[in-house]
Design a protein around this motif. Structure first.
Motif, PDB file in Angstrom:
ATOM      1  N   GLU A   1       8.925   6.413  -4.872  1.00 18.05           N
ATOM      2  CA  GLU A   1      10.276   5.863  -4.926  1.00 18.05           C
ATOM      3  C   GLU A   1      11.257   6.665  -4.077  1.00 18.05           C
ATOM      4  O   GLU A   1      12.240   6.117  -3.565  1.00 18.05           O
ATOM      5  CB  GLU A   1      10.765   5.817  -6.379  1.00 18.05           C
ATOM      6  N   THR A   2      10.995   7.961  -3.931  1.00 15.60           N
ATOM      7  CA  THR A   2      11.929   8.804  -3.179  1.00 15.60           C
ATOM      8  C   THR A   2      11.455   9.118  -1.760  1.00 15.60           C
ATOM      9  O   THR A   2      12.265   9.429  -0.889  1.00 15.60           O
ATOM     10  CB  THR A   2      12.156  10.133  -3.923  1.00 15.60           C
ATOM     11  N   HIS A   3      10.152   9.055  -1.543  1.00 13.53           N
ATOM     12  CA  HIS A   3       9.590   9.353  -0.214  1.00 13.53           C
ATOM     13  C   HIS A   3       8.397   8.420  -0.008  1.00 13.53           C
ATOM     14  O   HIS A   3       7.251   8.806  -0.200  1.00 13.53           O
ATOM     15  CB  HIS A   3       9.157  10.814  -0.154  1.00 13.53           C
ATOM     16  N   PRO A   4       8.652   7.155   0.368  1.00 15.23           N
ATOM     17  CA  PRO A   4       7.598   6.124   0.386  1.00 15.23           C
ATOM     18  C   PRO A   4       6.355   6.545   1.155  1.00 15.23           C
ATOM     19  O   PRO A   4       6.428   7.124   2.242  1.00 15.23           O
ATOM     20  CB  PRO A   4       8.299   4.938   1.057  1.00 15.23           C
ATOM     21  N   LEU A   5       5.206   6.227   0.564  1.00 16.00           N
ATOM     22  CA  LEU A   5       3.911   6.619   1.114  1.00 16.00           C
ATOM     23  C   LEU A   5       3.390   5.588   2.096  1.00 16.00           C
ATOM     24  O   LEU A   5       3.779   4.415   2.067  1.00 16.00           O
ATOM     25  CB  LEU A   5       2.898   6.792  -0.023  1.00 16.00           C
ATOM     26  N   GLU A   6       2.475   6.033   2.942  1.00  9.06           N
ATOM     27  CA  GLU A   6       1.761   5.150   3.857  1.00  9.06           C
ATOM     28  C   GLU A   6       0.365   4.882   3.301  1.00  9.06           C
ATOM     29  O   GLU A   6      -0.156   5.644   2.476  1.00  9.06           O
ATOM     30  CB  GLU A   6       1.672   5.791   5.242  1.00  9.06           C
ATOM     31  N   ALA A   7      -0.235   3.802   3.779  1.00  9.41           N
ATOM     32  CA  ALA A   7      -1.529   3.384   3.248  1.00  9.41           C
ATOM     33  C   ALA A   7      -2.580   4.477   3.378  1.00  9.41           C
ATOM     34  O   ALA A   7      -3.352   4.735   2.445  1.00  9.41           O
ATOM     35  CB  ALA A   7      -1.993   2.116   3.972  1.00  9.41           C
ATOM     36  N   MET A   8      -2.613   5.124   4.523  1.00  5.85           N
ATOM     37  CA  MET A   8      -3.640   6.132   4.733  1.00  5.85           C
ATOM     38  C   MET A   8      -3.464   7.323   3.796  1.00  5.85           C
ATOM     39  O   MET A   8      -4.428   7.965   3.397  1.00  5.85           O
ATOM     40  CB  MET A   8      -3.636   6.580   6.197  1.00  5.85           C
ATOM     41  N   GLU A   9      -2.224   7.604   3.432  1.00  7.56           N
ATOM     42  CA  GLU A   9      -1.980   8.703   2.495  1.00  7.56           C
ATOM     43  C   GLU A   9      -2.552   8.372   1.129  1.00  7.56           C
ATOM     44  O   GLU A   9      -3.147   9.239   0.463  1.00  7.56           O
ATOM     45  CB  GLU A   9      -0.477   8.979   2.414  1.00  7.56           C
ATOM     46  N   LEU A  10      -2.414   7.129   0.706  1.00 15.02           N
ATOM     47  CA  LEU A  10      -3.024   6.724  -0.554  1.00 15.02           C
ATOM     48  C   LEU A  10      -4.543   6.759  -0.469  1.00 15.02           C
ATOM     49  O   LEU A  10      -5.218   7.079  -1.444  1.00 15.02           O
ATOM     50  CB  LEU A  10      -2.576   5.309  -0.932  1.00 15.02           C
ATOM     51  N   ASP A  11      -5.090   6.444   0.710  1.00 11.55           N
ATOM     52  CA  ASP A  11      -6.538   6.443   0.885  1.00 11.55           C
ATOM     53  C   ASP A  11      -7.154   7.816   0.626  1.00 11.55           C
ATOM     54  O   ASP A  11      -8.276   7.923   0.136  1.00 11.55           O
ATOM     55  CB  ASP A  11      -6.910   5.986   2.302  1.00 11.55           C
ATOM     56  N   VAL A  12      -6.425   8.879   0.971  1.00  5.08           N
ATOM     57  CA  VAL A  12      -6.994  10.228   0.870  1.00  5.08           C
ATOM     58  C   VAL A  12      -6.467  11.009  -0.330  1.00  5.08           C
ATOM     59  O   VAL A  12      -6.889  12.138  -0.559  1.00  5.08           O
ATOM     60  CB  VAL A  12      -6.723  11.038   2.160  1.00  5.08           C
ATOM     61  N   LEU A  13      -5.554  10.417  -1.099  1.00  7.42           N
ATOM     62  CA  LEU A  13      -4.883  11.187  -2.152  1.00  7.42           C
ATOM     63  C   LEU A  13      -5.855  11.747  -3.175  1.00  7.42           C
ATOM     64  O   LEU A  13      -5.790  12.931  -3.531  1.00  7.42           O
ATOM     65  CB  LEU A  13      -3.822  10.309  -2.828  1.00  7.42           C
ATOM     66  N   LEU A  14      -6.745  10.925  -3.697  1.00  9.69           N
ATOM     67  CA  LEU A  14      -7.695  11.423  -4.697  1.00  9.69           C
ATOM     68  C   LEU A  14      -8.535  12.554  -4.139  1.00  9.69           C
ATOM     69  O   LEU A  14      -8.736  13.589  -4.800  1.00  9.69           O
ATOM     70  CB  LEU A  14      -8.601  10.292  -5.187  1.00  9.69           C
TER      71      LEU A  14
ATOM     72  N   ARG B   1      -1.224   0.160  -7.282  1.00  6.39           N
ATOM     73  CA  ARG B   1      -0.416  -0.491  -8.317  1.00  6.39           C
ATOM     74  C   ARG B   1       0.703   0.426  -8.803  1.00  6.39           C
ATOM     75  O   ARG B   1       1.812  -0.028  -9.103  1.00  6.39           O
ATOM     76  CB  ARG B   1      -1.304  -0.923  -9.482  1.00  6.39           C
ATOM     77  N   ALA B   2       0.404   1.743  -8.875  1.00  4.38           N
ATOM     78  CA  ALA B   2       1.435   2.692  -9.297  1.00  4.38           C
ATOM     79  C   ALA B   2       2.614   2.690  -8.334  1.00  4.38           C
ATOM     80  O   ALA B   2       3.750   2.970  -8.720  1.00  4.38           O
ATOM     81  CB  ALA B   2       0.842   4.097  -9.408  1.00  4.38           C
ATOM     82  N   CYS B   3       2.326   2.376  -7.085  1.00  4.75           N
ATOM     83  CA  CYS B   3       3.390   2.300  -6.072  1.00  4.75           C
ATOM     84  C   CYS B   3       4.010   0.915  -5.999  1.00  4.75           C
ATOM     85  O   CYS B   3       4.796   0.619  -5.092  1.00  4.75           O
ATOM     86  CB  CYS B   3       2.834   2.680  -4.700  1.00  4.75           C
ATOM     87  N   GLY B   4       3.626   0.051  -6.940  1.00  2.00           N
ATOM     88  CA  GLY B   4       4.174  -1.297  -6.936  1.00  2.00           C
ATOM     89  C   GLY B   4       3.589  -2.172  -5.857  1.00  2.00           C
ATOM     90  O   GLY B   4       4.180  -3.185  -5.483  1.00  2.00           O
ATOM     91  N   ASP B   5       2.402  -1.764  -5.336  1.00  2.00           N
ATOM     92  CA  ASP B   5       1.745  -2.510  -4.249  1.00  2.00           C
ATOM     93  C   ASP B   5       2.681  -2.736  -3.073  1.00  2.00           C
ATOM     94  O   ASP B   5       2.661  -3.770  -2.412  1.00  2.00           O
ATOM     95  CB  ASP B   5       1.207  -3.852  -4.758  1.00  2.00           C
ATOM     96  N   THR B   6       3.536  -1.744  -2.824  1.00  2.00           N
ATOM     97  CA  THR B   6       4.495  -1.858  -1.712  1.00  2.00           C
ATOM     98  C   THR B   6       4.057  -1.082  -0.492  1.00  2.00           C
ATOM     99  O   THR B   6       4.797  -1.000   0.485  1.00  2.00           O
ATOM    100  CB  THR B   6       5.877  -1.349  -2.147  1.00  2.00           C
ATOM    101  N   VAL B   7       2.861  -0.496  -0.525  1.00  3.04           N
ATOM    102  CA  VAL B   7       2.369   0.273   0.619  1.00  3.04           C
ATOM    103  C   VAL B   7       1.634  -0.659   1.554  1.00  3.04           C
ATOM    104  O   VAL B   7       0.681  -1.331   1.159  1.00  3.04           O
ATOM    105  CB  VAL B   7       1.436   1.411   0.163  1.00  3.04           C
ATOM    106  N   SER B   8       2.056  -0.725   2.788  1.00  2.00           N
ATOM    107  CA  SER B   8       1.422  -1.593   3.784  1.00  2.00           C
ATOM    108  C   SER B   8       0.011  -1.140   4.061  1.00  2.00           C
ATOM    109  O   SER B   8      -0.293   0.050   4.064  1.00  2.00           O
ATOM    110  CB  SER B   8       2.214  -1.563   5.098  1.00  2.00           C
ATOM    111  N   THR B   9      -0.890  -2.102   4.253  1.00  2.12           N
ATOM    112  CA  THR B   9      -2.275  -1.744   4.556  1.00  2.12           C
ATOM    113  C   THR B   9      -2.458  -1.396   6.019  1.00  2.12           C
ATOM    114  O   THR B   9      -3.474  -0.851   6.406  1.00  2.12           O
ATOM    115  CB  THR B   9      -3.224  -2.907   4.220  1.00  2.12           C
ATOM    116  N   ILE B  10      -1.507  -1.736   6.856  1.00  2.80           N
ATOM    117  CA  ILE B  10      -1.616  -1.431   8.275  1.00  2.80           C
ATOM    118  C   ILE B  10      -0.345  -0.716   8.727  1.00  2.80           C
ATOM    119  O   ILE B  10       0.754  -1.228   8.552  1.00  2.80           O
ATOM    120  CB  ILE B  10      -1.803  -2.705   9.127  1.00  2.80           C
ATOM    121  N   ASP B  11      -0.502   0.445   9.284  1.00  4.26           N
ATOM    122  CA  ASP B  11       0.646   1.183   9.817  1.00  4.26           C
ATOM    123  C   ASP B  11       0.789   0.818  11.284  1.00  4.26           C
ATOM    124  O   ASP B  11       0.249   1.464  12.159  1.00  4.26           O
ATOM    125  CB  ASP B  11       0.421   2.682   9.646  1.00  4.26           C
TER     126      ASP B  11
END
Length: 784
Positions: free
Chosen positions: A267-280, A335-345
């Motif tokens: 909510e304060t620093h929106p993530l990119e798709a690739m960042e979510l891909d590697v977060l775990l 889903r935690a991000c509200g599915d607002t992260v684009s799949t393509i940067d």
């Protein structure tokens, strides 16, 4: 084991330093610390400060980085609560002090941030986790434009250096967490490292752990963050991963709590798709690093309980998280991000048309004779080391790209190209050191008398020039080539390529070209068990010269035959064939376009292990690691013949940028030991593939040298019926499993393996494991 660099100041020393350096009278109390000393100072007015005394090994510029980062944060409106730096009476922010032992240390004074360390017992509630995420997100947003000369320092806790903990695996118990730590390392190498260059990067705090996160007295909000000792420039997403890793320790529902941190951060620093891909995977990396260093250092300093405080919980959390389905976790994170992260940067990866629209545009504007790999084509947007990455951020292990020889987008090569492009790029009619530097370096890798260079732009051009040169030197026209050979796309060398003129749309063998059988000890008449196979196949060259009805201009041969099916000629073949050609007055051309520059492992040039020296060597593909450069190297005698009055000029051949790139590639091969790696990793992979051949009847032959390997698939090991359709299916299924392969050979039933030389044995093992799985599952095309 003692550490002489650890400061050993007393409470009285701290009070004295506060008085002498800062002009304040205080009471002092030592705080728990890792390798520095921290003292809480309390002034009579109620003001509290922290005196920080650094380990003797810590350089001043590292502390200045921390100070400047804190000041940068403090200067921003509504910035997160972090310490502020105080000046000495003399206006210094960092001052040198000496202990009783004479060892000097750097001292600083910072403000005390009010609050209670989360580790002291604050509740791990979802709401507080959410607030932590928002706090860290704001922090990273503020630091996004911060820069400092020391920010690229090496920090062993930086997640980009996860593989460094391999050195300490022996300190981790097994049974215990060691196998899980090893799995983390494999996942980091396979899943995270290929994407690293595409992740957003900035200076981060780097250690938002439960001791550094401060909670308000009522336990409802984040009060601040302290200790910038791990401040470093890294992937921004590491900040979030570190905070999540520590907050989830010892929790019954760790992922649920972690999702709240993620939600607040996004909510304060929106993530990119690739960042979510590697977060775990980055959360796992932090746990693995914590375990490795805690076990290692607790043996060196058993008296320091700070080192082991999270050891048990980190091991348990690692075991829980690594067992989860990573795809399912990725969906939860989305889903935690509200599915607002684009799949393509699209800003980083291109226009973002999508595969179908690219295919449609390609059909309109690109000639149909240009093929596309795979039944479902890949949209590749980036390369990194041994990987290619699609628009969704999925990394594929590249097992076929011998062009990016030292790894996709090697930073040394990229830097060389961009730096020279910014200075000068022109032609060879002007004097420039780079042309000579590169020619000297290149010829130093070759045997005498190969000492004269001609630079061009592709392997096709190099072979075209080699044919022209041979004809001028000998005054003859005809050539001898090997069946299945491919030497390029110009008209003259297509005529030297049975792979082309004998295939669909080909015009057939030209009268001036003689074709000899491929020296294939698997399918040919002379097998690997025949000690005279090399001489017997070479005799076909002599017979071809006789058929030509007179002397020939040249014999062209790849030192290891690629399009013909990843063929390794039998020992002595090239030397004997060259003898026949020279006896007839012809020129011997070794085509090393696909196989040179150390790929053979045992030799820098593949003709070397044949104990043969050609008259002309052509090279391309790996020479520039993807940059369009190629070369021909010949003898002074042939070069003099070619200088017959007609100038040979190539507009782009040998330009300064290309030479800078070529030099960088040679540097990387040498400094990273890639020829030796090709030998070791290639032999390891060959052994693994031969093990598969013992279990899967579809594999008829496994062959290769260094990182030039072939796996030939047959339906019957007696008749050698080619398994073309099966090979195609294997390639498609391997792609689905994240490994890129292709087929070669006259029957297109040979799986070719010629990866970037940066492959490790782990990459080789992954390929073998995936191929084993595909063959074990069974193929639709395998006859019952």
């Amino acid at each position: 084991m003692s550490d002489s660099g650890v400061p050993t100041f007393s409470v009285d020393d701290a009070r004295r330093l506060a008085r002498d350096l800062y002009g304040i009278e205080v009471e002092a109390r030592q705080l728990v610390s890792y390798q520095d000393q921290n003292f809480l100072l309390e002034h009579g007015s109620g003001r509290r400060l922290v005196l920080k005394l650094s380990h003797a090994s810590v350089p001043r510029e590292m502390l200045d980085l921390q100070n400047r980062a804190m000041e940068h944060i403090a200067d921003r409106e509504s910035s997160p609560a972090t310490p502020r730096v105080c000046s000495t009476l003399g206006g210094e922010r960092i001052v040198t002090v000496a202990g009783d032992d004479g060892v000097t240390h750097l001292a600083r004074l910072v403000t005390f941030v009010e609050g209670t360390p989360w580790a002291a017992g604050a509740p791990h509630s979802p709401e507080l986790g959410y607030r932590l995420g928002r706090f860290v997100g704001v922090l990273d947003r503020v630091l996004a434009d911060f820069s400092h000369p020391a920010m690229h320092r090496f920090d062993r806790w930086d997640l980009k250096h996860t593989l460094e903990i391999r050195e300490y695996l022996g300190a981790i118990p097994d049974p215990g967490p060691r196998p899980n730590v090893e799995r983390v390392l494999a996942r980091f190498e396979q899943r995270v490292l290929p994407l690293w260059s595409g992740l957003r990067a900035s200076v981060i705090h780097g250690d938002a752990n439960n001791d550094n996160i401060l909670v308000s007295d009522d336990g409802t909000d984040i009060a601040g963050l302290i200790d910038f000792g791990d401040c470093v420039h890294s992937a921004t997403i590491c900040e979030l991963a570190i905070a999540m890793a520590y907050l989830m320790l010892g929790q019954e529902e760790p992922l649920t709590l972690g999702e709240q941190v993620l939600r607040g951060y996004h909510e304060t620093h929106p993530l990119e798709a690739m960042e979510l891909d590697v977060l775990l995977d980055l959360v796992l990396c932090r746990l693995a690093i914590s375990l490795a260093y805690s076990y290692r250092l607790s043996k060196l300093r058993p008296d320091n309980t700070y080192l082991t405080v999270n050891q048990e919980n980190a091991g348990k959390l690692l075991e829980r998280l690594i067992a989860l389905d990573s795809g399912g976790v990725r969906e939860r994170f989305g889903r935690a991000c509200g599915d607002t992260v684009s799949t393509i940067d699209t800003a980083k990866n291109g226009r973002g048309r999508g595969r179908e629209r690219i295919l449609e545009a390609r059909r309109r504007h690109i000639g149909a004779s240009l093929s596309i790999s795979y039944s479902e084509p890949l949209e590749i947007v980036r390369g990194a080391g041994p990987y290619l990455i699609d628009e969704r951020g999925r990394a594929y292990l590249d097992a076929i790209n011998n062009v990016c020889h030292v790894g996709h987008c090697h930073p040394r090569v990229v830097a060389a190209a961009s730096a020279q492009m910014a200075v000068l790029n022109t032609n060879t009619r002007y004097l420039n050191d780079l042309l000579i530097d590169y020619a000297e370096r290149l010829t130093a890798t070759l045997p005498e008398p190969l000492r004269v260079c001609f630079f061009v732009n592709s392997g096709s051009e190099a072979n075209d020039l080699a044919l022209r040169m041979a004809r001028v030197h000998t005054g003859r026209h005809d050539a001898v080539v090997v069946d299945g050979a491919y030497h390029g796309t110009t008209t003259s060398v297509v005529e030297l390529s049975p792979y082309k003129f004998g295939g669909p749309g080909g015009a057939g063998r030209p009268d001036h070209v003689q074709v000899v059988p491929c020296p294939d000890v698997y399918r040919g008449p002379h097998g690997a068990d025949d000690p005279q196979a090399g001489a017997e196949y070479a005799a076909d060259v002599a017979a071809a010269i006789d058929r030509a009805g007179g002397p020939v201009a040249a014999f062209f041969c790849e030192s290891m035959i690629s399009c013909g099916g990843q063929i390794i000629p039998p020992p002595g073949y090239l030397r004997a064939a060259f003898d026949h050609v020279r006896h007839a007055g012809g020129v011997c051309v070794a085509d090393e376009v696909q196989v040179g520059f150390g790929r053979a492992g045992d030799a820098f040039w593949a003709f070397d292990f044949q104990d043969a020296v050609p008259d002309i060597v052509t090279m391309g593909k790996p020479i520039g690691n993807g940059h369009p450069i190629s070369a021909l190297v010949t003898t002074p005698e042939i070069a003099r013949s070619f200088a017959n009055g007609m100038e040979y000029f190539n507009t782009f051949g040998g330009n300064p940028v290309s030479c800078a790139v070529g030099l960088a590639v040679l540097d990387v091969i040498e400094e990273e030991g890639l020829q030796e790696r090709a030998r070791v990793v290639g032999a390891h992979m060959l052994e693994g593939l031969r093990g598969l051949a013992e279990r899967h009847a579809l594999i008829g032959d496994v062959r290769g040298h260094g990182m030039f390997l072939g796996v030939e698939l047959v339906r019957d090991r007696e008749t050698l019926e080619p398994a073309r359709e099966e090979a195609t299916e294997v390639i498609e299924r391997m792609k689905d499993r994240g490994v890129l392969l292709s087929t070669e050979g006259p029957f297109h039933n040979v799986i070719k393996i010629k990866p970037p030389l940066v492959w490790t044995t782990a990459h080789a093992d992954f390929l073998v494991e995936q191929l084993d799985a595909v063959l074990t599952e069974g193929l639709n095309k395998i006859p019952s």
